[in-house]
Design an enzyme around this catalytic site. Structure first.
Site, PDB file in Angstrom:
ATOM      1  N   TYR A 112       0.766  -1.102  -0.041  1.00  0.00           N
ATOM      2  CA  TYR A 112      -0.027   0.038  -0.056  1.00  0.00           C
ATOM      3  C   TYR A 112       0.948   1.184  -0.082  1.00  0.00           C
ATOM      4  O   TYR A 112       1.953   1.501   0.773  1.00  0.00           O
ATOM      5  CB  TYR A 112      -0.929  -0.037   1.304  1.00  0.00           C
ATOM      6  CG  TYR A 112      -1.945   1.098   1.395  1.00  0.00           C
ATOM      7  CD1 TYR A 112      -1.602   2.029   2.571  1.00  0.00           C
ATOM      8  CD2 TYR A 112      -2.817   1.506   0.558  1.00  0.00           C
ATOM      9  CE1 TYR A 112      -2.247   3.375   2.677  1.00  0.00           C
ATOM     10  CE2 TYR A 112      -3.422   2.671   0.651  1.00  0.00           C
ATOM     11  CZ  TYR A 112      -3.202   3.707   1.604  1.00  0.00           C
ATOM     12  OH  TYR A 112      -4.035   4.544   1.879  1.00  0.00           O
ATOM     13  N   ASP A 122       9.348   2.537  -1.088  1.00  0.00           N
ATOM     14  CA  ASP A 122       8.315   3.390   0.088  1.00  0.00           C
ATOM     15  C   ASP A 122       8.688   2.954   1.204  1.00  0.00           C
ATOM     16  O   ASP A 122       8.351   1.959   1.868  1.00  0.00           O
ATOM     17  CB  ASP A 122       7.071   3.053  -0.599  1.00  0.00           C
ATOM     18  CG  ASP A 122       5.994   3.456   0.481  1.00  0.00           C
ATOM     19  OD1 ASP A 122       4.841   3.226   0.184  1.00  0.00           O
ATOM     20  OD2 ASP A 122       6.369   4.203   1.469  1.00  0.00           O
ATOM     21  N   LYS A 152       5.211   9.462   8.424  1.00  0.00           N
ATOM     22  CA  LYS A 152       5.210   8.935   9.911  1.00  0.00           C
ATOM     23  C   LYS A 152       6.255   9.494  10.992  1.00  0.00           C
ATOM     24  O   LYS A 152       6.252  10.465  11.343  1.00  0.00           O
ATOM     25  CB  LYS A 152       5.098   7.385  10.021  1.00  0.00           C
ATOM     26  CG  LYS A 152       3.851   6.808   9.120  1.00  0.00           C
ATOM     27  CD  LYS A 152       3.706   5.429   8.894  1.00  0.00           C
ATOM     28  CE  LYS A 152       2.811   4.700   7.988  1.00  0.00           C
ATOM     29  NZ  LYS A 152       1.467   4.760   8.583  1.00  0.00           N
TER      30      LYS A 152
HETATM   31  P1  KE4 Z   1      -0.478   8.234   4.391  1.00  0.00           P
HETATM   32  O1  KE4 Z   1      -0.918   9.078   3.231  1.00  0.00           O
HETATM   33  O2  KE4 Z   1      -1.531   7.558   5.533  1.00  0.00           O
HETATM   34  O3  KE4 Z   1       0.177   9.422   5.538  1.00  0.00           O
HETATM   35  O4  KE4 Z   1       0.733   7.331   4.090  1.00  0.00           O
HETATM   36  C1  KE4 Z   1       0.360   6.309   3.275  1.00  0.00           C
HETATM   37  C2  KE4 Z   1       1.262   5.113   3.138  1.00  0.00           C
HETATM   38  C3  KE4 Z   1       2.182   5.089   2.392  1.00  0.00           C
HETATM   39  N1  KE4 Z   1       3.150   4.010   2.134  1.00  0.00           N
HETATM   40  C4  KE4 Z   1       2.935   3.301   3.259  1.00  0.00           C
HETATM   41  C5  KE4 Z   1       4.095   2.047   3.207  1.00  0.00           C
HETATM   42  C6  KE4 Z   1       2.032   3.322   4.003  1.00  0.00           C
HETATM   43  O5  KE4 Z   1       2.093   2.254   5.094  1.00  0.00           O
HETATM   44  C7  KE4 Z   1       1.091   4.204   4.187  1.00  0.00           C
HETATM   45  C8  KE4 Z   1      -0.071   4.340   5.426  1.00  0.00           C
HETATM   46  N2  KE4 Z   1      -0.035   3.235   6.310  1.00  0.00           N
HETATM   47  C9  KE4 Z   1      -1.258   3.150   6.837  1.00  0.00           C
HETATM   48  C10 KE4 Z   1      -1.126   1.920   7.502  1.00  0.00           C
HETATM   49  N3  KE4 Z   1      -1.090   0.787   7.041  1.00  0.00           N
HETATM   50  C11 KE4 Z   1      -1.926   4.414   7.406  1.00  0.00           C
HETATM   51  C12 KE4 Z   1      -3.027   4.135   8.271  1.00  0.00           C
HETATM   52  C13 KE4 Z   1      -4.294   4.599   7.772  1.00  0.00           C
HETATM   53  O6  KE4 Z   1      -4.644   4.264   6.425  1.00  0.00           O
HETATM   54  O7  KE4 Z   1      -5.134   5.038   8.413  1.00  0.00           O
END
Ligand code: KE4
Length: 440
Positions: free
Chosen positions: A156, A251, A279
């Site tokens: 993701y 990523d 994060k």
């Molecule tokens: P954000 O747009 O949520 O800041 O980041 C997206 C993203 C991009 N790449 C990786 C590897 C990620 O894990 C994420 C976001 N992680 C999720 C948890 N699996 C955020 C939690 C959520 O979507 O509420």
């Protein structure tokens, strides 16, 4: 196992106020939440509405206390409300919260990132991981003049249209949307392949390499739990992307500063062309970043022809929280302590599962981890999906009733913080033993 284990919470938790707030929230916010996974759909029951958090603990609106392994999905690596971070944020806020103009804080955080990630020579701050990956892909397309991208099933990378794409019927057929609202035309530029399958990747590249701008992957896949790269997989992807002049994007939004202080790229000794972060570098405030080789990053406006912008990019509060977090985390003694805690938890959970007589598979990469309810190895999306999600939901519920807050989905990673104590780990082990016993 330490015989003086502190009794876990045995009282059934009352979630009355969370229930009331959830009903109110659903009238105003889609599904009552601002991010889907928080709705507890995968595990059932009412999502916890949180009142506060401190260190390793999080407190819900009904006054229940939990040992927290979600840590805001990774950012709270020092633990919640670390005094040094909080104090710096209070001082920063008194100077104004956003200027829309450059500050020295952005230089400070950029230099900390470039120091920790030698593959990153230049870095642009944005406001989320989604923005980071979306922008990095646009730059890769601008740099190569090619349109197609390759991602891996289960990885993701945020919710940009071209990344909400699943594998088409066959490897070579281009992606199909993995969300409504994504036009087929966007999806067709994305090829989705199985993670850890170098042979399949090699075969696709033989036919398609000249059209591929970049390959983007989570070097350790935290979005299907915690899936490690097979020996040689990352090296193979690096070799192939070099061979075909394809931009390799790691990523590391989740793995950054989590698998090691230098991310998965340091742990596995691979130098990608671009890296996405998020994060941890914001210490809990909205942040993202993408960076890489100078020759690629000079494509970005205002220097180059690839446009990307953001009102709050490099925001002084997010920069301050990130800088203070990395100042503490960069001390090798602290990072060693953090890793030791994660190792202790791994030992305790594996031991609890064995003693309870239930078959689980536990994987860990640095300070992120996952327990799967399966007895076969998990090395990609298909094998992760074999995990018994009903058992996971029971485990989750029992752990929550015993005061342990885990990610509300089998396909999410858990995280360790510097604030977790051996007592926390012992309590977690005791609660896990009871939960494993009950579902075995
Ligand atoms: P954000 O747009 O949520 O800041 O980041 C997206 C993203 C991009 N790449 C990786 C590897 C990620 O894990 C994420 C976001 N992680 C999720 C948890 N699996 C955020 C939690 C959520 O979507 O509420």
């Amino acid at each position: 196992m330490n015989s003086r284990i502190l009794e876990p919470y045995t009282k059934m938790m009352n979630h009355r106020k969370s229930k009331e707030l959830f009903e109110k929230a659903k009238r105003l916010i889609p599904g009552g939440v601002n991010s889907p996974v928080r709705a507890f759909k995968a595990v059932g029951g009412t999502p916890l509405f949180i009142k506060s958090a401190k260190g390793s603990r999080i407190y819900d609106v009904d006054g229940n206390e939990y040992i927290d392994y979600v840590l805001s999905w990774g950012p709270m690596i020092l633990g919640h409300a670390h005094p040094q971070v909080t104090k710096a944020l209070q001082k920063a806020a008194e100077k104004g919260t956003s200027y829309g103009a450059p500050t020295s804080l952005e230089i400070e955080l950029a230099s900390m990132i470039c120091k920790a990630y030698p593959s990153v020579e230049i870095v642009r701050m944005v406001n989320s991981g989604t923005e980071a990956t979306m922008s990095a892909i646009r730059v890769a397309r601008g740099f190569t003049g090619r349109d197609k991208i390759i991602k891996f099933e289960g990885c993701y990378h945020g919710h940009a249209d071209g990344l909400l794409v699943k594998a088409g019927s066959g490897a070579l057929t281009f992606g199909v949307p993995d969300s409504s609202g994504v036009p087929k035309d966007y999806a067709k530029n994305t090829i989705t392949l199985p993670f850890n399958d170098l042979k399949m990747l090699e075969g696709v590249l033989k036919k398609e390499a000249k059209n591929i701008a970049c390959i983007i992957l989570e070097p350790v896949v935290g979005n299907i739990g915690c899936v490690l790269p097979k020996p040689g997989f990352l090296e193979g992807v690096r070799r192939l992307t070099k061979k075909y002049d394809i931009v390799l994007i790691f990523d590391e939004v989740m793995t950054g500063f989590r698998v090691s202080y230098g991310g998965a790229q340091k742990a596995y000794g691979i130098k990608p062309d671009m890296t996405c972060l998020g994060k941890v570098i914001g210490g809990g405030l909205p942040v993202g970043a993408y960076g890489g080789k100078k020759e690629i990053m000079k494509m970005i406006a205002p220097e180059g022809p690839v446009y990307q912008a953001g009102t709050l990019s490099g925001n002084p509060l997010a920069m301050t929280a990130g800088i203070e977090t990395l100042k503490i985390l960069s001390k090798s003694a602290n990072y060693k302590k953090l890793l030791n805690k994660a190792e202790a938890l791994e030992y305790a959970l594996k031991d609890a599962s064995k003693r309870a007589g239930i078959k689980t598979k536990f994987y860990r990469a640095g300070t992120m981890f996952c327990t799967y309810f399966t007895d076969s190895e998990v090395f990609d999306y298909a094998t992760a999906k074999k995990s018994d999600t009903k058992k996971f939901a029971q485990f989750f519920r029992k752990m929550l009733d015993n005061g342990i807050n885990l990610a509300p989905s089998q396909f999410e990673a858990g995280f360790m913080s510097l604030a977790h104590s051996q007592t926390d780990i012992n309590k977690t082990a005791r609660a896990a033993y009871e939960a494993f016993k009950e579902i075995s």
